[in-house]
Write a protein that holds these residues in place. Structure first.
Motif, mmCIF file in Angstrom:
data_model
loop_
_atom_site.group_PDB
_atom_site.id
_atom_site.type_symbol
_atom_site.label_atom_id
_atom_site.label_comp_id
_atom_site.label_asym_id
_atom_site.label_seq_id
_atom_site.Cartn_x
_atom_site.Cartn_y
_atom_site.Cartn_z
ATOM 1 N N MET A 52 0.407 -36.969 37.030
ATOM 2 C CA MET A 52 -1.027 -37.181 36.926
ATOM 3 C C MET A 52 -1.512 -36.991 35.491
ATOM 4 N N CYS A 53 -0.922 -36.054 34.776
ATOM 5 C CA CYS A 53 -1.353 -35.758 33.416
ATOM 6 C C CYS A 53 -1.189 -36.972 32.506
ATOM 7 N N VAL A 54 -0.098 -37.723 32.684
ATOM 8 C CA VAL A 54 0.108 -38.902 31.850
ATOM 9 C C VAL A 54 -0.996 -39.918 32.115
ATOM 10 N N THR A 55 -1.392 -40.086 33.358
ATOM 11 C CA THR A 55 -2.462 -41.013 33.698
ATOM 12 C C THR A 55 -3.782 -40.565 33.077
ATOM 13 N N ILE A 56 -4.087 -39.295 33.173
ATOM 14 C CA ILE A 56 -5.324 -38.774 32.561
ATOM 15 C C ILE A 56 -5.266 -38.984 31.052
ATOM 16 N N GLU A 57 -4.134 -38.647 30.451
ATOM 17 C CA GLU A 57 -3.991 -38.812 29.002
ATOM 18 C C GLU A 57 -4.178 -40.271 28.594
ATOM 19 N N SER A 58 -3.548 -41.179 29.319
ATOM 20 C CA SER A 58 -3.656 -42.590 28.942
ATOM 21 C C SER A 58 -5.096 -43.093 29.085
ATOM 22 N N LYS A 59 -5.810 -42.615 30.096
ATOM 23 C CA LYS A 59 -7.211 -43.017 30.263
ATOM 24 C C LYS A 59 -8.071 -42.458 29.133
ATOM 25 N N ILE A 60 -7.805 -41.227 28.729
ATOM 26 C CA ILE A 60 -8.555 -40.628 27.616
ATOM 27 C C ILE A 60 -8.295 -41.402 26.326
ATOM 28 N N ARG A 61 -7.035 -41.719 26.089
ATOM 29 C CA ARG A 61 -6.702 -42.495 24.888
ATOM 30 C C ARG A 61 -7.373 -43.869 24.928
ATOM 31 N N GLU A 62 -7.445 -44.458 26.104
ATOM 32 C CA GLU A 62 -8.105 -45.752 26.255
ATOM 33 C C GLU A 62 -9.598 -45.647 25.934
ATOM 34 N N ILE A 63 -10.233 -44.566 26.406
ATOM 35 C CA ILE A 63 -11.656 -44.341 26.112
ATOM 36 C C ILE A 63 -11.862 -44.218 24.599
ATOM 37 N N ILE A 64 -10.998 -43.439 23.946
ATOM 38 C CA ILE A 64 -11.097 -43.266 22.492
ATOM 39 C C ILE A 64 -10.904 -44.613 21.798
ATOM 40 N N HIS A 65 -9.903 -45.347 22.218
ATOM 41 C CA HIS A 65 -9.626 -46.658 21.613
ATOM 42 C C HIS A 65 -10.787 -47.628 21.819
ATOM 43 N N ASP A 66 -11.280 -47.716 23.044
ATOM 44 C CA ASP A 66 -12.337 -48.679 23.369
ATOM 45 C C ASP A 66 -13.647 -48.392 22.650
ATOM 46 N N ASN A 67 -13.895 -47.120 22.319
ATOM 47 C CA ASN A 67 -15.144 -46.755 21.644
ATOM 48 C C ASN A 67 -15.048 -46.854 20.125
ATOM 49 N N ASP A 68 -13.846 -47.098 19.610
ATOM 50 C CA ASP A 68 -13.658 -47.310 18.176
ATOM 51 C C ASP A 68 -14.391 -46.254 17.350
ATOM 52 N N PHE A 69 -13.957 -45.007 17.482
ATOM 53 C CA PHE A 69 -14.602 -43.884 16.802
ATOM 54 C C PHE A 69 -14.281 -43.810 15.309
ATOM 55 N N ASP A 70 -13.473 -44.742 14.807
ATOM 56 C CA ASP A 70 -13.121 -44.779 13.386
ATOM 57 C C ASP A 70 -12.493 -43.448 12.942
ATOM 58 N N LEU A 71 -11.491 -43.015 13.699
ATOM 59 C CA LEU A 71 -10.783 -41.782 13.366
ATOM 60 C C LEU A 71 -9.751 -42.063 12.281
ATOM 61 N N GLU A 72 -9.277 -41.004 11.633
ATOM 62 C CA GLU A 72 -8.334 -41.141 10.530
ATOM 63 C C GLU A 72 -6.951 -41.595 10.970
ATOM 64 N N LYS A 73 -6.657 -41.517 12.264
ATOM 65 C CA LYS A 73 -5.369 -41.951 12.796
ATOM 66 C C LYS A 73 -5.617 -42.915 13.945
ATOM 67 N N PRO A 74 -4.716 -43.878 14.134
ATOM 68 C CA PRO A 74 -4.806 -44.700 15.351
ATOM 69 C C PRO A 74 -4.616 -43.807 16.577
ATOM 70 N N VAL A 75 -5.249 -44.156 17.673
ATOM 71 C CA VAL A 75 -5.243 -43.299 18.858
ATOM 72 C C VAL A 75 -3.829 -43.003 19.350
ATOM 73 N N ASP A 76 -2.916 -43.957 19.204
ATOM 74 C CA ASP A 76 -1.548 -43.734 19.689
ATOM 75 C C ASP A 76 -0.751 -42.794 18.798
ATOM 76 N N GLU A 77 -1.282 -42.457 17.619
ATOM 77 C CA GLU A 77 -0.619 -41.507 16.726
ATOM 78 C C GLU A 77 -1.243 -40.110 16.781
ATOM 79 N N ILE A 78 -2.300 -39.957 17.548
ATOM 80 C CA ILE A 78 -2.968 -38.655 17.654
ATOM 81 C C ILE A 78 -2.172 -37.777 18.612
ATOM 82 N N GLY A 79 -1.789 -36.589 18.144
ATOM 83 C CA GLY A 79 -1.075 -35.636 18.985
ATOM 84 C C GLY A 79 -2.016 -34.992 19.981
#
Length: 82
Positions: free
Chosen positions: A1-28
């Motif tokens: 379940m944790c992987v599913t929650i994590e992937s959904k959170i990463r998707e939310i971050i990606h879809d909102n384009d928060f202009d973070l210093e790292k791409p979402v897939d590189e964020i630990g």
């Protein structure tokens, strides 16, 4: 379940384009999103996205940047509400 929650959170971050210093897939899991450029306005957008995706509202006392400061904390919070 944790992987599913994590992937959904990463998707939310990606879809909102928060202009973070790292791409979402590189964020630990414990990288500080605030240090990566998440500001208070985008933290609210992130919270709204989480609420919409997972079907609950944050409790008023939980509306802090600390609860969305890293992906692991977000996962823990979501798990506590599901």
């Amino acid at each position: 379940m944790c992987v599913t929650i994590e992937s959904k959170i990463r998707e939310i971050i990606h879809d909102n384009d928060f202009d973070l210093e790292k791409p979402v897939d590189e964020i630990g899991l414990e990288d500080d999103l605030l240090d990566l450029g998440l500001d208070s306005v985008n933290a609210i957008r992130l919270i709204v996205g989480i609420e919409s995706e997972f079907g609950f509202e944050f409790y008023d006392e939980d509306l802090t940047t600390d609860n969305v400061s890293d992906i692991q904390k977000i996962i823990s919070y979501v798990k506590s509400r599901l």
